[in-house]
Design a protein around this motif. Structure first.
Motif, short mmCIF file in Angstrom:
data_model
loop_
_atom_site.label_atom_id
_atom_site.label_comp_id
_atom_site.label_asym_id
_atom_site.label_seq_id
_atom_site.Cartn_x
_atom_site.Cartn_y
_atom_site.Cartn_z
N LEU A 130 0.82 -1.22 0.00
CA LEU A 130 0.00 0.00 0.00
C LEU A 130 0.85 1.26 0.00
O LEU A 130 0.48 2.27 -0.61
CB LEU A 130 -0.96 0.00 1.19
CG LEU A 130 -2.05 -1.08 1.14
CD1 LEU A 130 -2.90 -1.04 2.42
CD2 LEU A 130 -2.91 -0.95 -0.10
N SER A 131 2.00 1.22 0.67
CA SER A 131 2.85 2.41 0.72
C SER A 131 3.49 2.71 -0.63
O SER A 131 3.97 3.82 -0.86
CB SER A 131 3.94 2.25 1.79
OG SER A 131 4.88 1.27 1.40
N GLN A 132 3.50 1.75 -1.53
CA GLN A 132 4.05 1.98 -2.86
C GLN A 132 3.04 2.58 -3.82
O GLN A 132 3.42 3.19 -4.82
CB GLN A 132 4.58 0.66 -3.44
CG GLN A 132 5.79 0.15 -2.70
CD GLN A 132 6.24 -1.20 -3.20
OE1 GLN A 132 5.61 -1.84 -4.02
NE2 GLN A 132 7.37 -1.66 -2.68
N LEU A 133 1.77 2.44 -3.50
CA LEU A 133 0.74 2.91 -4.42
C LEU A 133 0.75 4.43 -4.60
O LEU A 133 0.67 4.92 -5.72
CB LEU A 133 -0.64 2.44 -3.97
CG LEU A 133 -0.87 0.93 -4.01
CD1 LEU A 133 -2.26 0.59 -3.49
CD2 LEU A 133 -0.66 0.38 -5.40
N LEU A 189 1.67 9.03 -8.03
CA LEU A 189 2.17 10.40 -8.12
C LEU A 189 3.30 10.53 -9.15
O LEU A 189 3.35 11.51 -9.91
CB LEU A 189 2.64 10.88 -6.75
CG LEU A 189 2.52 12.36 -6.49
CD1 LEU A 189 1.14 12.88 -6.80
CD2 LEU A 189 2.87 12.66 -5.06
N LEU A 190 4.21 9.57 -9.19
CA LEU A 190 5.29 9.62 -10.18
C LEU A 190 4.72 9.52 -11.59
O LEU A 190 5.12 10.28 -12.48
CB LEU A 190 6.31 8.51 -9.93
CG LEU A 190 7.23 8.69 -8.73
CD1 LEU A 190 8.00 7.42 -8.45
CD2 LEU A 190 8.17 9.86 -8.94
N THR A 191 3.79 8.61 -11.79
CA THR A 191 3.18 8.46 -13.11
C THR A 191 2.42 9.72 -13.50
O THR A 191 2.53 10.20 -14.64
CB THR A 191 2.23 7.24 -13.11
OG1 THR A 191 2.97 6.09 -12.70
CG2 THR A 191 1.63 7.01 -14.47
N THR A 234 5.52 13.21 -0.61
CA THR A 234 4.88 11.92 -0.73
C THR A 234 5.93 10.81 -0.83
O THR A 234 5.77 9.73 -0.24
CB THR A 234 3.96 11.88 -1.96
OG1 THR A 234 3.00 12.92 -1.82
CG2 THR A 234 3.25 10.56 -2.09
N GLY A 235 6.98 11.07 -1.57
CA GLY A 235 8.06 10.09 -1.69
C GLY A 235 8.75 9.82 -0.37
O GLY A 235 9.05 8.67 -0.03
N ILE A 236 8.99 10.87 0.40
CA ILE A 236 9.64 10.70 1.70
C ILE A 236 8.74 9.89 2.63
O ILE A 236 9.20 8.94 3.27
CB ILE A 236 9.99 12.07 2.33
CG1 ILE A 236 11.14 12.71 1.56
CG2 ILE A 236 10.35 11.92 3.80
CD1 ILE A 236 11.42 14.15 1.95
#
Length: 131
Positions: A19-22, A27-29, A57-59
């Motif tokens: 879930l933390s990767q979603l 956002l990157l996409t 968000t990445g952090i």
């Protein structure tokens, strides 16, 4: 703790990692799509806001991933100390090292992707930017 409780904790840690990767993936996409749609041509405050949203968000995603992966490794260590562990426990213990991918490789890829997006958003076209 029982073996069954440790299995439930392992499953929970795996779900947290997934879930933390979603969020960062979406956002990157989205950021790539926004760059292609002309984000680099927007005023600096808009470009900066987009970069900071992506960074925060990445952090947060990396912190959650690192924490969940470290938890998963601790759970695997507990499972390895059980007497006569089940086949599932032995498999979890054998795969615990892959949590290092989540802890180190995934955040590194995020940083590289983030830097590439920053370059696209802020660099002049002569240097490959979209500005």
């Amino acid at each position: 703790m029982t073996e069954h409780e440790l299995h439930a904790m392992w499953a929970s840690a795996r779900l947290q990692i997934i879930l933390s990767q979603l969020g960062p993936i979406v956002l990157l996409t989205s950021s790539v799509a926004l760059v292609m749609a002309g984000l680099g041509h927007q005023p600096t405050p808009i470009r900066l806001a987009a970069a900071l949203i992506l960074l925060s968000t990445g952090i947060l995603g990396a912190v959650v991933q690192f924490s969940a992966a470290a938890e998963a490794q601790a759970i695997a260590a507990d499972l390895s100390s059980l007497g006569a562990p089940s086949a599932v426990s032995r498999r979890i213990v054998a795969q615990a090292g892959f949590a290092n991918v989540v802890k180190f490789v995934t955040p590194t890829i995020f940083v590289l992707t983030f830097l590439a997006l920053l370059w696209a958003i802020f660099a002049p076209p002569a240097l490959g930017g979209m500005q």
